[in-house]
Design an enzyme around this catalytic site. Structure first.
Site, PDB file in Angstrom:
ATOM      1  CE  LYS A 181      -3.906  -0.413   4.651  1.00 27.41           C
ATOM      2  NZ  LYS A 181      -5.227   0.204   4.833  1.00 27.41           N
TER       3      LYS A 181
ATOM      4  CG  HIS B  59      -2.118  -0.890   1.062  1.00 21.27           C
ATOM      5  ND1 HIS B  59      -2.069  -2.232   1.376  1.00 21.27           N
ATOM      6  CD2 HIS B  59      -3.383  -0.657   0.627  1.00 21.27           C
ATOM      7  CE1 HIS B  59      -3.249  -2.780   1.133  1.00 21.27           C
ATOM      8  NE2 HIS B  59      -4.060  -1.848   0.675  1.00 21.27           N
TER       9      HIS B  59
END
Length: 258
Positions: free
Chosen positions: A152, A148
């Protein structure tokens, strides 16, 4: 016409949800929320604006709230929605088991939909992976990686956890007893049942997830890559349309829509 309220309207997901709602023929942007100090410019959207659920939800009865924020914000939202009666679609991840129990309690009072990943593809994987587990058998070790963007805040991702959990359950294992979210140092050989989940962070990656089945002489890799946040936004708005006609009493998920 389904009326929608977007939490965190100026965030990465919130902005995408606002845009997708405005572009839809059967959705109306009824309200938006953003934390205090960041709400500037929202009045240009031409809907109810505010910095707290109490401020907004009382003005938009029946509107479905879509929330991709944080566990504490989500629980505060549910507290208010349980009073105002607004249905809530939750894409928030990183919740503890205790927080998830609270979500389930609120679902008895107001329609609540929860999914760590709203994409159709990931939810199809949740159906397919258990079948792979059963067909391949215990000779194949199971692992998971996820990638990600560098903003995040939770790890591993909610999607990775959900996918790994469904794999564990298909083998008759309790995920919390076999999970390995970190390996470092002289840890010894891999145990037969453990499932490792590796989180990679960097750049602007929307979300990649790969399930590994590593057996004697071969391995199988099943990968899902999200190319755009619109994938998740459209799934959440699909859930909002569906949830607007449901009653409280259970915590709904993508499986209920399918």
């Amino acid at each position: 016409m389904t009326e929608v309220v977007i939490m965190g309207a100026k965030g990465r997901m919130g902005d995408t949800l606002v845009r997708c709602t405005q572009q839809s023929d059967d959705l109306k942007l009824a309200g938006v929320l953003e934390r205090a100090g960041c709400e500037g410019g929202l009045d240009a959207l031409g809907c109810v604006c505010g910095t707290s659920p109490e401020e907004v939800l009382t003005k938009v009865p029946g509107a479905v709230v879509v929330d991709f924020t944080s566990p504490s914000v989500t629980l505060k939202l549910l507290e208010t929605a349980s009073i105002t009666g607004n249905p809530v679609v939750i894409g928030t991840t990183g919740m503890t088991s205790e927080e998830l129990e609270q979500v389930e309690e609120y679902a008895k009072k107001v329609p609540v939909f929860l999914a760590p990943n709203m994409s159709v593809g990931v939810n199809v994987l949740l159906k397919i992976l258990p079948e792979l587990v059963r067909m391949l058998g215990p000779a194949y070790d199971m692992e998971m990686t996820e990638i990600h963007h560098n903003k995040k805040v939770d790890s591993p991702s909610g999607t990775a956890l959900k996918l790994a959990q469904c794999m564990a359950e298909a083998r008759g294992l309790v995920y919390d007893e076999v999970k390995k979210h970190a390996r470092d140092g002289i840890i010894g050989a891999r145990t037969k049942d453990e499932i490792g989940v590796l989180a990679v962070r960097g750049g602007d990656v929307v979300g990649d997830h790969t399930a590994y089945f590593l057996g004697p002489g071969e391995r199988i890799e099943v990968t899902h890559r999200a190319h755009s946040r619109e994938t998740f936004a459209q799934g959440a708005l699909r859930a909002a349309r569906w949830l607007s006609g449901q009653k409280p009493g259970k915590l709904y998920s993508m499986a209920d829509i399918f």
